[in-house]
Design a protein around this motif. Structure first.
Motif, PDB file in Angstrom:
ATOM      1  N   ILE A 239      35.688  -7.183  27.131  1.00 20.46           N
ATOM      2  CA  ILE A 239      34.420  -6.451  27.205  1.00 20.46           C
ATOM      3  C   ILE A 239      34.204  -6.036  28.655  1.00 20.46           C
ATOM      4  N   THR A 240      33.850  -4.780  28.861  1.00 16.77           N
ATOM      5  CA  THR A 240      33.684  -4.271  30.214  1.00 16.77           C
ATOM      6  C   THR A 240      32.364  -4.775  30.815  1.00 16.77           C
ATOM      7  N   GLU A 241      32.476  -5.322  32.019  1.00 11.76           N
ATOM      8  CA  GLU A 241      31.250  -5.781  32.688  1.00 11.76           C
ATOM      9  C   GLU A 241      30.649  -4.627  33.477  1.00 11.76           C
ATOM     10  N   LEU A 242      29.346  -4.626  33.585  1.00 10.07           N
ATOM     11  CA  LEU A 242      28.646  -3.538  34.285  1.00 10.07           C
ATOM     12  C   LEU A 242      28.401  -3.902  35.741  1.00 10.07           C
ATOM     13  N   SER A 243      28.350  -2.878  36.593  1.00 16.00           N
ATOM     14  CA  SER A 243      28.136  -3.144  38.013  1.00 16.00           C
ATOM     15  C   SER A 243      26.666  -3.439  38.309  1.00 16.00           C
ATOM     16  N   THR A 244      25.783  -3.031  37.414  1.00 20.11           N
ATOM     17  CA  THR A 244      24.350  -3.324  37.565  1.00 20.11           C
ATOM     18  C   THR A 244      23.974  -4.392  36.545  1.00 20.11           C
ATOM     19  N   ASP A 245      22.959  -5.189  36.880  1.00 16.60           N
ATOM     20  CA  ASP A 245      22.510  -6.268  35.994  1.00 16.60           C
ATOM     21  C   ASP A 245      22.311  -5.745  34.559  1.00 16.60           C
ATOM     22  N   PRO A 246      23.055  -6.296  33.578  1.00 21.28           N
ATOM     23  CA  PRO A 246      22.963  -5.767  32.204  1.00 21.28           C
ATOM     24  C   PRO A 246      21.573  -5.920  31.584  1.00 21.28           C
ATOM     25  N   GLN A 247      20.802  -6.857  32.113  1.00 19.48           N
ATOM     26  CA  GLN A 247      19.450  -7.062  31.576  1.00 19.48           C
ATOM     27  C   GLN A 247      18.533  -5.889  31.959  1.00 19.48           C
ATOM     28  N   LEU A 248      18.954  -5.120  32.973  1.00 20.79           N
ATOM     29  CA  LEU A 248      18.113  -4.007  33.448  1.00 20.79           C
ATOM     30  C   LEU A 248      18.431  -2.682  32.755  1.00 20.79           C
ATOM     31  N   MET A 249      19.410  -2.665  31.851  1.00 16.95           N
ATOM     32  CA  MET A 249      19.886  -1.383  31.310  1.00 16.95           C
ATOM     33  C   MET A 249      18.795  -0.567  30.611  1.00 16.95           C
ATOM     34  N   GLY A 250      17.913  -1.232  29.869  1.00 15.07           N
ATOM     35  CA  GLY A 250      16.835  -0.508  29.184  1.00 15.07           C
ATOM     36  C   GLY A 250      15.913   0.166  30.187  1.00 15.07           C
ATOM     37  N   ALA A 251      15.512  -0.596  31.199  1.00 18.82           N
ATOM     38  CA  ALA A 251      14.617  -0.055  32.233  1.00 18.82           C
ATOM     39  C   ALA A 251      15.324   1.036  33.036  1.00 18.82           C
ATOM     40  N   LEU A 252      16.620   0.821  33.274  1.00 23.80           N
ATOM     41  CA  LEU A 252      17.387   1.821  34.043  1.00 23.80           C
ATOM     42  C   LEU A 252      17.472   3.135  33.254  1.00 23.80           C
ATOM     43  N   GLY A 253      17.749   3.030  31.969  1.00 28.23           N
ATOM     44  CA  GLY A 253      17.816   4.236  31.123  1.00 28.23           C
ATOM     45  C   GLY A 253      16.470   4.943  31.096  1.00 28.23           C
ATOM     46  N   ALA A 254      15.407   4.168  30.969  1.00 35.44           N
ATOM     47  CA  ALA A 254      14.057   4.753  30.959  1.00 35.44           C
ATOM     48  C   ALA A 254      13.797   5.466  32.279  1.00 35.44           C
ATOM     49  N   CYS A 255      14.264   4.846  33.355  1.00 37.29           N
ATOM     50  CA  CYS A 255      14.066   5.427  34.691  1.00 37.29           C
ATOM     51  C   CYS A 255      14.855   6.732  34.836  1.00 37.29           C
ATOM     52  N   GLU A 256      16.055   6.761  34.277  1.00 34.76           N
ATOM     53  CA  GLU A 256      16.867   7.983  34.339  1.00 34.76           C
ATOM     54  C   GLU A 256      16.195   9.117  33.551  1.00 34.76           C
ATOM     55  N   PHE A 257      15.648   8.764  32.371  1.00 33.45           N
ATOM     56  CA  PHE A 257      14.903   9.770  31.602  1.00 33.45           C
ATOM     57  C   PHE A 257      13.714  10.275  32.434  1.00 33.45           C
ATOM     58  N   ALA A 258      13.036   9.336  33.103  1.00 35.75           N
ATOM     59  CA  ALA A 258      11.885   9.704  33.942  1.00 35.75           C
ATOM     60  C   ALA A 258      12.320  10.632  35.078  1.00 35.75           C
ATOM     61  N   ARG A 259      13.464  10.321  35.654  1.00 36.71           N
ATOM     62  CA  ARG A 259      13.972  11.141  36.769  1.00 36.71           C
ATOM     63  C   ARG A 259      14.252  12.573  36.296  1.00 36.71           C
ATOM     64  N   LYS A 260      14.886  12.686  35.132  1.00 29.66           N
ATOM     65  CA  LYS A 260      15.193  14.023  34.602  1.00 29.66           C
ATOM     66  C   LYS A 260      13.914  14.799  34.323  1.00 29.66           C
ATOM     67  N   LYS A 261      12.935  14.121  33.742  1.00 28.63           N
ATOM     68  CA  LYS A 261      11.658  14.788  33.426  1.00 28.63           C
ATOM     69  C   LYS A 261      10.973  15.239  34.714  1.00 28.63           C
ATOM     70  N   ALA A 262      11.019  14.372  35.734  1.00 32.74           N
ATOM     71  CA  ALA A 262      10.372  14.713  37.009  1.00 32.74           C
ATOM     72  C   ALA A 262      11.059  15.918  37.657  1.00 32.74           C
ATOM     73  N   LEU A 263      12.378  15.947  37.544  1.00 29.71           N
ATOM     74  CA  LEU A 263      13.117  17.078  38.132  1.00 29.71           C
ATOM     75  C   LEU A 263      12.792  18.385  37.411  1.00 29.71           C
ATOM     76  N   VAL A 264      12.683  18.287  36.083  1.00 27.27           N
ATOM     77  CA  VAL A 264      12.337  19.476  35.288  1.00 27.27           C
ATOM     78  C   VAL A 264      10.941  19.963  35.688  1.00 27.27           C
ATOM     79  N   ALA A 265      10.006  19.008  35.830  1.00 26.97           N
ATOM     80  CA  ALA A 265       8.627  19.360  36.198  1.00 26.97           C
ATOM     81  C   ALA A 265       8.591  19.990  37.596  1.00 26.97           C
ATOM     82  N   LYS A 266       9.410  19.424  38.486  1.00 27.71           N
ATOM     83  CA  LYS A 266       9.447  19.913  39.861  1.00 27.71           C
ATOM     84  C   LYS A 266       9.983  21.348  39.920  1.00 27.71           C
ATOM     85  N   ALA A 267      10.992  21.593  39.055  1.00 30.28           N
ATOM     86  CA  ALA A 267      11.592  22.933  39.031  1.00 30.28           C
ATOM     87  C   ALA A 267      10.643  23.961  38.414  1.00 30.28           C
ATOM     88  N   GLY A 268       9.588  23.441  37.782  1.00 25.67           N
ATOM     89  CA  GLY A 268       8.580  24.329  37.185  1.00 25.67           C
ATOM     90  C   GLY A 268       9.006  24.811  35.845  1.00 25.67           C
TER      91      GLY A 268
END
Lengths: 268, 388
Positions: A239-268
């Motif tokens: 099983i491949t181990e992750l470089s970031t804490d695996p317990q954070l994956m849900g929050a990290l994914g949510a944060c990535e979605f947030a980042r994309k949304k913020a970038l879209v909003a910024k671009a207008g």
């Protein structure tokens, strides 16, 4: 409002997690806190902990905030909520795009998720009402041995044989373990039996989701070395181990979605 | 969007099996006959003073007594129905007609007879042996079965079960279904005027009371819906699978931002609003109609047909994907999950599988699954748009 940072907050049944990123995708803060009975309080605690050390940033001050986890619709100031299934997929994808399948073992649920080349969910399977094979199950087992979770997860690695556990039910399994301990069976061998039974459950979930290599584990139980070892034996590959804490994956994914949304909003 | 007041009438009918319309009908000397399945001919149970009441257990949340009699390895619907009967919720019925749609519901029928009937009552307890294959040689057997049931209704209740009266009942059912279909068609619009949970509430209520008492409320509802603006949603879904007679389940699914536009499950309306031929021998018409029109997975050798029908429904109702729900221990839909659903999945139709119990439970996990499913549909649509 800060235009610099975005946040993902994963309110789980046993732990609350938060990840903060800048708009370039660099993680600048994260936290894991024990869940309170009130999901709102958990999310506040997790975000406050993650913002420590970031000057002048408070929880109502993100360019975009996404809530996820079972308490996802109770995260204050969240712009939206996204299911933890999609968030784990995205979190893993940005951590290691080679991963195609995830087994996510949280406090109260167990999921198999397959992901496509964009980090979107292809298929998923999830346990039903029963908490067998989840973090709660392991907590109960550790309690039966009177050890902490870390110690319990390492016990099976020292086992000489695997003593099978017949019940997957948390309540009955605990009774069975107590009975085996009373019979002076080797605790390490009993622990190996427990890990093997949960690994089988993970395997069926992975098969239901349509497992493809590479595979990784996420959620708090991903840190359970005994379980990882038992699952690898069934899968017959690593099983491949992750470089970031695996317990954070849900929050990290949510944060990535947030980042994309913020970038879209910024671009207008 | 506003909740229209005409729906409240139907909502109230679902709270208990002995609802206000059933009460009124019984006081008027009419004969309520409980039944369990689409293949138990409603028209035959609607002749003269008789009226059909489809079995539900809205007040049953646990099944201790029924589990003792039937074992925990039977589906929670079959146990809940027995539990409701043992809790005296069906004391008002004067007959019970079961279609032998699965072994588990047959156990419910047997246990009902053992536990509740004393043998000397004026009560029709009948199990229709609906064949599991659509085969010419089986038609006469089903015709004989239906004639036997009609005969029992005649001798037990003193009803006139003549061809003429049965034909009249078939005609009335057809007219009723035409009206229902007009309301159902609001779901096909680009902006449906009725949500899935509202429709499910109306359709289920129509199975729990005399149809003649429901015509006017349905007409009022149709008029109100015509004036209503339509709904927009993140996704349009079809729900397919085991028995569901609780609109709260559909509401829970729709709470995640989608609309359930098609209901291909037991107690759903697809199929359920088709016209029964009115010319010719009534018993042969009923036997052929229920053999040919039913899409139940209990019917063998019809998997391709059912997959094709499901695809047609997706197209007709413009649904983006399928929620395939099965009750735990539901044999027939469990089999369908392995076969017909696989055919649909292999065609690239987005599908998610959910296992549930009859009584509403596990809401949090169900919401998570539905939300994740909608997100995956949206992502797929976005990727397809970007590729274009």
């Amino acid at each position: 409002m800060s235009t610099t940072y975005v946040c993902g907050c994963d309110v789980g049944s046993t732990y609350g997690k938060a990840v903060i990123m800048d708009l370039n995708g660099k993680i600048v803060g994260s936290s894991i806190v024990r869940s309170k009975i009130d999901p709102e309080e958990t999310s506040k605690l997790a975000i406050a902990e993650a913002t420590k050390g970031i000057d002048g940033l408070s929880m109502n001050d993100f360019a975009y905030l996404v809530g996820t986890g079972y308490g996802r619709n109770r995260v204050p100031f969240a712009n939206e909520n996204i299911s933890e299934i999609s968030c784990h997929a995205m979190g893993v994808h940005i951590t290691n795009p080679a991963i195609k399948t995830i087994v996510d073992i949280g406090g109260q649920d167990l999921k198999g998720i397959t992901i496509d080349e964009n980090g979107s969910v292809k298929h998923f399977a999830m346990n039903d009402k029963c908490a067998a094979g989840t973090g709660r199950f392991f907590e109960g087992m550790a309690r039966a041995f009177e050890v902490d979770l870390q110690e319990f997860s390492d016990m099976s690695l020292k086992a000489k044989e695997i003593l099978p556990i017949t019940s997957q039910c948390s309540v009955f399994a605990e009774t069975e373990v107590i009975s085996m301990v009373a019979q002076k069976k080797n605790p390490n061998d009993i622990a190996a039996g427990i890990q093997a039974s949960v690994a089988k459950r993970c395997f069926t979930m992975l098969k239901s989701a349509g497992i493809e290599r590479e595979v990784t584990m996420t959620g708090g139980c991903a840190k359970n070395k005994g379980l990882k070892n038992a699952l690898e034996k069934i899968l017959k590959f690593e099983i491949t181990e992750l470089s970031t804490d695996p317990q954070l994956m849900g929050a990290l994914g949510a944060c990535e979605f947030a980042r994309k949304k913020a970038l879209v909003a910024k671009a207008g | 969007m506003e909740k229209i007041k005409e729906l409240a009438f139907f909502e109230k009918l679902l709270n208990t099996p002995q609802n206000s319309l059933v009460d009124k009908a019984v006081k008027e000397g009419r004969i309520p006959i409980a039944y369990n399945c689409y293949t138990a001919p409603e028209a035959l149970l609607s002749v003269g003073k008789a009226f059909p009441v489809r079995l539900r257990a809205p007040q049953t949340t646990s099944t201790e007594l029924a589990t003792f009699y039937m074992s925990p390895f039977t589906c929670s619907y079959s146990r809940s129905i027995l539990e409701a009967a043992l809790d005296d919720q069906y004391e008002f019925i004067q007959g019970m007609v079961f279609a032998a749609c699965c072994v588990q519901i047959q156990r419910t029928a047997h246990n009902y007879k053992l536990q509740k009937l004393k043998g000397d009552e004026k009560f029709v307890h009948y199990l229709i042996d609906v064949p599991r294959k659509e085969f010419d040689a089986y038609v006469p057997a089903l015709v004989a079965d239906l004639k036997k049931l009609a005969g029992l209704m005649e001798t037990t209740y003193g009803l006139d079960m003549s061809e003429e009266n049965i034909r009249k009942a078939i005609h009335e059912q057809n007219e009723f279904n035409k009206l229902l279909k007009e309301i159902s068609d609001f779901r096909k619009l680009d902006k449906p005027k009725i949500t899935g949970s509202e429709w499910h509430m109306v359709y289920t209520a129509c199975k729990t009371a005399p149809k003649d008492m429901l015509v006017e409320p349905l007409k009022k509802l149709k008029t109100a819906l015509e004036k209503r603006e339509g709904f927009e949603a993140k996704a349009r879904l079809m729900v397919m699978g085991s028995i569901c007679d609780n609109p709260a389940y559909i509401e829970l699914i729709e709470s995640q931002g989608c609309l359930v536009v098609a209901d291909r499950f037991c107690y759903g309306s697809l199929p359920g609003m088709e016209m029964i031929p009115e010319e010719g021998d009534v018993f042969t018409n009923l036997a052929l109609f229920y053999l040919e029109s039913n899409e139940c997975p209990r019917m063998m050798e019809k998997m391709e047909f059912r997959a094709e029908r499901a695809e047609n429904y997706l197209e007709e109702y413009k649904a983006d994907g399928i929620i395939f729900e099965t009750l735990k221990f539901c044999d027939v839909w469990g089999y369908e999950k392995l076969k017909t659903l696989k055919i649909l999945e292999d065609k690239g139709i987005p599908c998610v599988r959910i296992e549930r119990e009859y009584a509403l439970s596990g809401e949090g996990q169900m919401k998570t699954r539905v939300q994740a499913f909608i997100e995956s549909i949206q992502n797929k649509q976005l990727t397809e748009k970007l590729a274009k």
